[in-house]
Each structure stands twice: as structure tokens, then as C-alpha cells.
Scaffold this motif. Structure first.
Motif, mmCIF file in Angstrom:
data_model
loop_
_atom_site.group_PDB
_atom_site.id
_atom_site.type_symbol
_atom_site.label_atom_id
_atom_site.label_comp_id
_atom_site.label_asym_id
_atom_site.label_seq_id
_atom_site.Cartn_x
_atom_site.Cartn_y
_atom_site.Cartn_z
ATOM 1 N N LEU A 199 0.835 -1.209 0.000
ATOM 2 C CA LEU A 199 0.000 0.000 0.000
ATOM 3 C C LEU A 199 0.865 1.252 0.000
ATOM 4 C CD1 LEU A 199 -2.700 1.524 0.304
ATOM 5 C CD2 LEU A 199 -2.467 1.200 2.791
ATOM 6 N N LEU A 200 1.906 1.275 0.809
ATOM 7 C CA LEU A 200 2.777 2.443 0.874
ATOM 8 C C LEU A 200 3.492 2.684 -0.449
ATOM 9 C CD1 LEU A 200 4.358 2.094 4.435
ATOM 10 C CD2 LEU A 200 2.420 3.502 3.726
ATOM 11 N N ARG A 201 3.920 1.603 -1.099
ATOM 12 C CA ARG A 201 4.559 1.765 -2.417
ATOM 13 C C ARG A 201 3.571 2.353 -3.421
ATOM 14 N NH1 ARG A 201 6.987 -3.242 -1.113
ATOM 15 N NH2 ARG A 201 5.456 -4.386 -2.364
ATOM 16 N N GLN A 202 2.337 1.877 -3.377
ATOM 17 C CA GLN A 202 1.313 2.392 -4.289
ATOM 18 C C GLN A 202 1.049 3.874 -4.038
ATOM 19 O OE1 GLN A 202 -2.465 0.278 -4.137
ATOM 20 N NE2 GLN A 202 -3.564 2.136 -4.727
ATOM 21 N N LEU A 203 0.892 4.256 -2.761
ATOM 22 C CA LEU A 203 0.630 5.654 -2.429
ATOM 23 C C LEU A 203 1.816 6.546 -2.790
ATOM 24 C CD1 LEU A 203 -1.124 5.162 1.033
ATOM 25 C CD2 LEU A 203 -2.214 5.787 -1.132
ATOM 26 N N SER A 204 3.020 6.003 -2.643
ATOM 27 C CA SER A 204 4.219 6.758 -3.017
ATOM 28 C C SER A 204 4.293 6.940 -4.532
ATOM 29 C CB SER A 204 5.464 6.035 -2.505
ATOM 30 O OG SER A 204 6.632 6.717 -2.876
ATOM 31 N N ASP A 205 4.015 5.863 -5.280
ATOM 32 C CA ASP A 205 4.043 5.939 -6.740
ATOM 33 C C ASP A 205 3.005 6.942 -7.264
ATOM 34 O OD1 ASP A 205 6.035 4.061 -6.778
ATOM 35 O OD2 ASP A 205 4.708 2.374 -7.255
ATOM 36 N N GLU A 206 1.881 7.045 -6.561
ATOM 37 C CA GLU A 206 0.823 7.978 -6.966
ATOM 38 C C GLU A 206 1.155 9.424 -6.604
ATOM 39 O OE1 GLU A 206 -2.525 6.534 -4.836
ATOM 40 O OE2 GLU A 206 -2.915 4.842 -6.192
ATOM 41 N N TRP B 87 7.671 8.972 2.443
ATOM 42 C CA TRP B 87 7.999 8.509 3.791
ATOM 43 C C TRP B 87 9.491 8.195 3.836
ATOM 44 C CZ3 TRP B 87 4.104 5.089 6.869
ATOM 45 C CH2 TRP B 87 4.496 5.021 8.212
ATOM 46 N N HIS B 88 10.213 9.005 4.620
ATOM 47 C CA HIS B 88 11.658 8.809 4.782
ATOM 48 C C HIS B 88 11.969 8.781 6.275
ATOM 49 C CE1 HIS B 88 12.146 9.541 0.507
ATOM 50 N NE2 HIS B 88 11.493 10.687 0.626
ATOM 51 N N GLY B 89 12.493 7.653 6.732
ATOM 52 C CA GLY B 89 12.797 7.520 8.154
ATOM 53 C C GLY B 89 11.532 7.643 8.987
ATOM 54 N N ASP B 90 11.530 8.575 9.941
ATOM 55 C CA ASP B 90 10.365 8.791 10.797
ATOM 56 C C ASP B 90 9.411 9.843 10.235
ATOM 57 O OD1 ASP B 90 11.419 6.988 12.582
ATOM 58 O OD2 ASP B 90 12.298 8.501 13.891
#
Length: 217
Positions: A188-195, A200-203
Motif C-alpha cells: 500500500l505504501l509503495r502504491q501511495l508513493s508511486d501515486e 515517507w523517509h525515516g520517521d
């Protein structure tokens, strides 16, 4: 946060009258833990239930292959090890402080004494019925919302509608909070990042500009 306030806001004790909440608060013992301290280990005899006043506690279970899985992350205002109040046996998880934390400990022996009082026992049983209703609604919520909805609801509920977040808990813990596996959460995070919805980097988690103005409002 003081014991009386946590008890008043806790779903688990929702059925208690003001006088019975006060009696339970008097049974609480304030204890402090530093980061990485263990509150109890999986398999230890049950002795108490805990309320989080400040900090963060993770509940961890060992799998048969030796891995450790985060079952839940408990923050200020939450209860954990509540099964200790209702049955004999051992703790099914390990509780570990992931930040310096202040807890209120309710010894099982003190709770047993309170349950001998008719008014307290009746109030508590009402609270259990409310808890069952809450869990039923939780199941319906998980079934009716996709993981992205649940993730953004988690952010808003725990941190508020901001553009940048400092996330102190692990991604595995968040996955369990929103009802998905860690692997599904990573996808899910990869999908949201690709969009372009998140970075999200570190904290540090950043949402795209104006996110809360257009969605999940």
C-alpha cells in the motif's frame, strides 16, 4: 494523564459509575518504564492489567519459527492485558516499552476484591456488553473500508490532519492497527508513493499538498 481520566475514557470500563471508577482508580499503582524495558514476558503468570498514562507500549508475540510479531501498539489512554482480569493463566504476549512510559498497574487481586461488590460487578458486566458492541462495530468498519481509507483514518485519529508527521511507531505496528499484514501495508505504501500521495523517509511522513482539503475530510 491520571488513572481516573483513563478509566473514564476507556471502552473497557465504560459501564462503571463515577463511584466505581473512583474505587478502581484507587487500586491503581503508578509505575515508570524506560525505553526497551519489559513490562512482562509472554508466558509469565498473570498478575495485573495496565493503563497507559504516557508513552507507548508494544505487545509482541513469538511465532513458532522464532519470529516476533507486533500484535498491538498501546498509547496514552489505552488498556492492555485486560484478559488478566477475567481468567487465570499466563500472559499470551510480551509487553515492551518503545518509549519512556508511565503506566497505571491494577493488581488482579485488587480487581477481584472489587468484583465481590455487587454494584461494581453489575457495572462491569454492562461495560463488557458495550465492549462486545464496540468490537462488532470495529469488524464492520474493517470490512467496509479499504486499507488506504483505514490508514488515513489512523493518521487523522492519532495525529490530526497535518501535512507532515513524525511517526514514532513501526510500520508493522501500524499495519496491525489498520487490520492488514505488514506485507500488504508495504505494498500500500509503495502504491501511495508511486501515486505521489505520500513520501515517507525515516520517521517523517509527508502527504501531498492539500490532501486533507480534498479527501478524508
Amino acid at each position: 494523564m491520571e488513572a481516573a481520566q483513563i478509566i473514564a475514557e476507556c471502552h473497557y470500563f465504560a459501564g462503571l459509575s463515577e463511584s466505581n471508577r473512583a474505587a478502581l482508580a484507587r487500586a491503581c499503582e503508578r509505575v515508570a518504564y524506560t525505553k526497551a524495558d519489559l513490562v512482562f514476558r509472554e508466558g509469565q503468570p498473570v498478575t495485573a492489567v495496565y493503563l497507559v498514562s504516557a508513552g507507548c507500549i508494544q505487545l509482541i508475540r513469538a511465532t513458532p519459527n522464532g519470529r516476533e510479531v507486533v500484535i498491538k501498539t498501546c498509547e496514552a489512554g489505552e488498556i492492555f492485558a485486560e484478559a488478566a482480569l477475567l481468567k487465570e493463566g499466563t500472559y499470551p504476549v510480551t509487553a515492551c516499552a518503545v518509549q519512556d512510559s508511565i503506566l497505571f498497574r491494577i493488581p488482579k487481586a485488587h480487581f477481584t476484591d472489587l468484583m465481590r461488590m455487587d454494584s461494581f460487578r453489575t457495572d462491569f458486566e454492562v461495560g463488557l456488553m458495550l465492549r462486545v458492541r464496540y468490537l462488532t462495530e470495529r469488524i464492520a468498519y474493517l470490512a467496509g473500508h479499504d486499507p488506504a481509507d483505514r490508514f488515513f483514518h489512523f493518521l487523522r485519529e492519532h495525529y490530526g490532519p497535518k501535512s507532515t508527521y513524525c511517526i514514532a511507531i513501526s510500520k508493522t505496528a501500524i499495519a496491525h492497527e489498520i487490520g492488514v499484514t505488514p506485507e500488504s501495508f508495504s505494498r500500500l505504501l509503495r502504491q501511495l508513493s508511486d501515486e505521489g500521495t505520500i513520501e515517507w523517509h525515516g520517521d517523517t511522513l509527508c502527504l501531498r499538498a492539500g490532501f486533507w482539503d480534498t479527501q478524508y475530510c
